[in-house]
Design an enzyme around this catalytic site. Structure first.
Site, short mmCIF file in Angstrom:
data_model
loop_
_atom_site.label_atom_id
_atom_site.label_comp_id
_atom_site.label_asym_id
_atom_site.label_seq_id
_atom_site.Cartn_x
_atom_site.Cartn_y
_atom_site.Cartn_z
CG HIS A 84 -9.56 13.95 -7.06
ND1 HIS A 84 -9.37 14.33 -8.11
CD2 HIS A 84 -10.59 13.68 -7.07
CE1 HIS A 84 -10.22 14.10 -8.87
NE2 HIS A 84 -11.39 14.01 -8.14
CE LYS A 103 -13.79 14.16 -17.27
NZ LYS A 103 -13.18 13.53 -15.96
CG ASP A 162 -23.90 4.71 -28.26
OD1 ASP A 162 -22.82 4.97 -28.57
OD2 ASP A 162 -23.70 4.47 -29.97
CD GLU A 187 -13.05 11.38 -12.60
OE1 GLU A 187 -13.11 11.70 -14.01
OE2 GLU A 187 -12.51 13.09 -11.92
#
Ligand code: MEV
Length: 428
Positions: free
Chosen positions: A378, A264, A280, A86
Site C-alpha cells: 500500500h 470486506k 446494483d 482503492e
C-alpha cells in the site's frame, strides 16, 4: 444575500436545465469556473445518458477502469474489468489469480437465477387458513405474475413458485408471500417488483387483508454461487504460508470482528467487477452480508484449508444478484465494453466470474496479511500517488516514490521537496 441563510429548499430543481442546476451549485459552494468545467466533463459517459440515469445531475465523476489478468476459471481464461478507488486491489487479484492457475483454475458454479418477491399482507383474520387459501390458488397467481413479463417467459424465465408464511409481528400476525421468479440474465428487480405489485390485489381478495410492501428481497438465497480452488502450497510461497492462511481463515470463523474484514476483502474484488459492469452493488453487498450472518452469527463467506497433500483449498459461497440485460448494464457504454472484455454470455457466468474474483481477492489479502502485512504494498502505491500530487510526471514519479520509501518518509511535504529538487536539476 449577506446575512441571509442559504436554503437547500429549491423548488423544481429537477426541472431546470443542467446549466441552471450547475449555476445554483456553483453559487452555493463558490466553485471556480475550472471546477465547474471539470464537473461538467462527462468523459466516457455521454451527457444525455448520464442526465437520464439519475435525477438532479450536475456532472459526472470518473473512476479508473482496470483489468485484472491471469484469471483461469472453469478452464477458461478471462480478463476481468475492475473499477475501484482503492490501490492494490487489481494487482492483488491478478497476483492471486496467477497462484490459482492450477489445473482448471478456479472452479465456480452458480445455481438457478431465482429472485424472491415479497408481498406483506396485514389485517388478516384466521391467517393460517388464508395462507392455505393462497396456496390453493397458486397456479392462477403464478399465471397472473407470468403475464406481466412475456419477454422473460419467452426466454425461459418467469414465476416458479409461491411460498407463504405467517409471521408474528408486534402488531399481530401478518402474511408474507414469496413469489419465486427465475429472472434468467436480468438482475431481476424490475421484473419481480412488477409481478409482486400485480399479484397483490389477488392476495388481498383471497385473504381479506391489505397488501403493504410489494418488493424484491435482496436476501437472494435462491441465487447462490460457489467458487473453489485448490493449489499446491509452493504456488503461494510454501506450506508455512498455506498453514497461516488456514489459520487466518479459522480466526475469521471464530470472530465476527475479523470475519467482517475478511469479507470486506472478498467484496473488494466482487464490487470492483460490479462497478465495471454497472451492477446494483448495494443489493450485492446487502445480500452477501445477510448471508454471512445466516446462522445468527456473522461468519466469513470463504474458508481456507490445507489438505493432506499440502495443497491449499479455498471455498467461497454467497448470493449474487447481478444481470447482463436491463438496467444500467445495457445503458452505460463502458459497462457494455466491460461485458465485451469479459466475454460472458449469461448472468450465471458473470456470477461465477465474480465469485472467482472474490475468492482470489480474499487469498491475496490473507497471503499479504500472514506474510509482510498489507502496508508495504500500500505504501508503495501511496508514495507514487503522493509523488503525482506533488507534481511529478513520467519517470520522476517512481524516482520520488523510491526515495521516500528508502528514507522511510512517505509524506506529501517530502514528496514536494523532492519534486522541487529534481525540477531544479538537483539529484534526489
Ligand atoms: C483491505 O481493503 C482489505 C483487507 O483488510 C482484507 C482482509 O483483511 O482480509 C486487506
Amino acid at each position: 444575500m449577506t446575512g441571509q441563510q442559504k436554503t437547500s429548499r429549491i423548488e423544481g430543481f429537477y426541472k431546470l436545465p443542467l446549466e441552471e442546476k450547475i449555476k445554483i451549485v456553483k453559487d452555493w459552494a463558490g466553485l471556480t469556473d475550472e471546477e465547474v468545467a471539470l464537473l461538467l466533463n462527462f468523459g466516457n459517459l455521454p451527457r444525455d445518458i448520464g442526465e437520464r440515469m439519475i435525477e438532479n445531475v450536475v456532472g459526472a465523476m470518473s473512476y479508473p477502469f482496470a483489468v485484472a489478468v491471469n484469471f483461469l476459471i472453469n478452464g477458461r481464461d478471462y480478463l476481468v474489468p475492475m473499477v475501484i478507488e482503492e490501490a492494490s486491489v487489481v494487482a492483488a487479484a491478478s497476483n492471486a489469480a496467477r497462484m490459482l492457475r492450477y489445473e482448471k483454475g478456479i472452479v465456480a458454479e452458480a445455481g438457478p437465477q431465482e429472485m424472491i418477491g415479497q408481498i406483506h399482507i396485514v389485517n388478516v383474520t384466521a391467517p393460517q387458513a388464508k395462507a392455505a387459501r393462497i396456496l390453493e390458488h397458486k397456479q392462477e397467481i403464478l399465471e397472473h405474475a407470468a403475464q406481466q413479463d412475456p419477454v422473460l417467459v419467452k426466454y425461459g424465465g418467469g414465476p416458479r413458485d409461491l411460498e407463504v408464511r405467517v409471521v408474528d409481528t408486534r402488531k399481530g400476525p401478518a402474511i408474507i408471500v414469496h413469489l419465486i421468479v427465475d429472472v434468467r440474465d436480468a438482475m431481476g428487480a424490475n421484473a419481480v417488483n412488477t409481478m409482486a405489485e400485480a399479484i397483490a390485489p389477488i392476495l388481498e381478495k383471497l385473504t381479506g387483508g391489505q397488501a403493504r410492501l410489494r418488493i424484491i428481497s435482496n436476501y437472494a438465497t435462491r441465487r447462490i454461487v460457489r467458487a473453489w480452488a485448490r493449489t499446491p502450497a509452493e504456488n503461494i510461497g510454501g506450506l508455512e504460508i498455506a498453514k497461516r492462511i488456514e489459520e487466518a481463515s479459522i480466526l475469521a470463523e471464530a470472530d465476527p470482528y475479523r470475519a467482517v474484514t475478511h469479507n470486506k476483502g472478498i467484496m473488494n474484488g466482487i464490487i470492483a467487477v460490479a462497478l465495471a459492469t454497472a451492477q446494483d452493488h448495494r443489493a450485492i453487498e446487502a445480500g452477501a452480508h445477510a448471508y454471512a450472518a445466516r446462522t445468527g452469527v456473522y461468519k466469513p463467506l470463504s474458508t481456507w484449508e490445507v489438505d493432506e497433500e499440502g495443497f491449499l483449498n479455498g471455498y467461497l459461497e454467497l448470493p449474487l444478484q447481478i444481470g447482463i440485460v436491463g438496467g444500467a448494464t445495457r445503458v452505460h457504454p463502458i459497462a457494455k465494453i466491460a461485458l465485451k472484455i469479459l466475454g460472458v454470455n449469461t448472468a450465471k457466468e458473470l456470477a461465477e466470474v465474480m465469485a472467482a474474483v472474490g475468492l482470489a481477492q480474499n487469498l491475496a489479502a490473507l497471503r499479504a496479511l500472514v506474510t509482510e502485512g498489507i502496508q508495504k504494498g500500500h505504501m508503495r502505491l501511496h508514495a507514487r500517488n503522493l509523488a503525482v500530487m506533488a507534481g511529478a510526471t513520467g519517470e520522476l514519479i517512481d524516482k520520488v516514490a523510491e526515495r521516500m520509501i528508502k528514507d522511510g518518509r512517505i509524506r506529501f511535504d517530502y514528496a514536494k521537496e523532492l519534486v522541487e529538487k529534481a525540477l531544479r536539476g538537483e539529484p534526489i
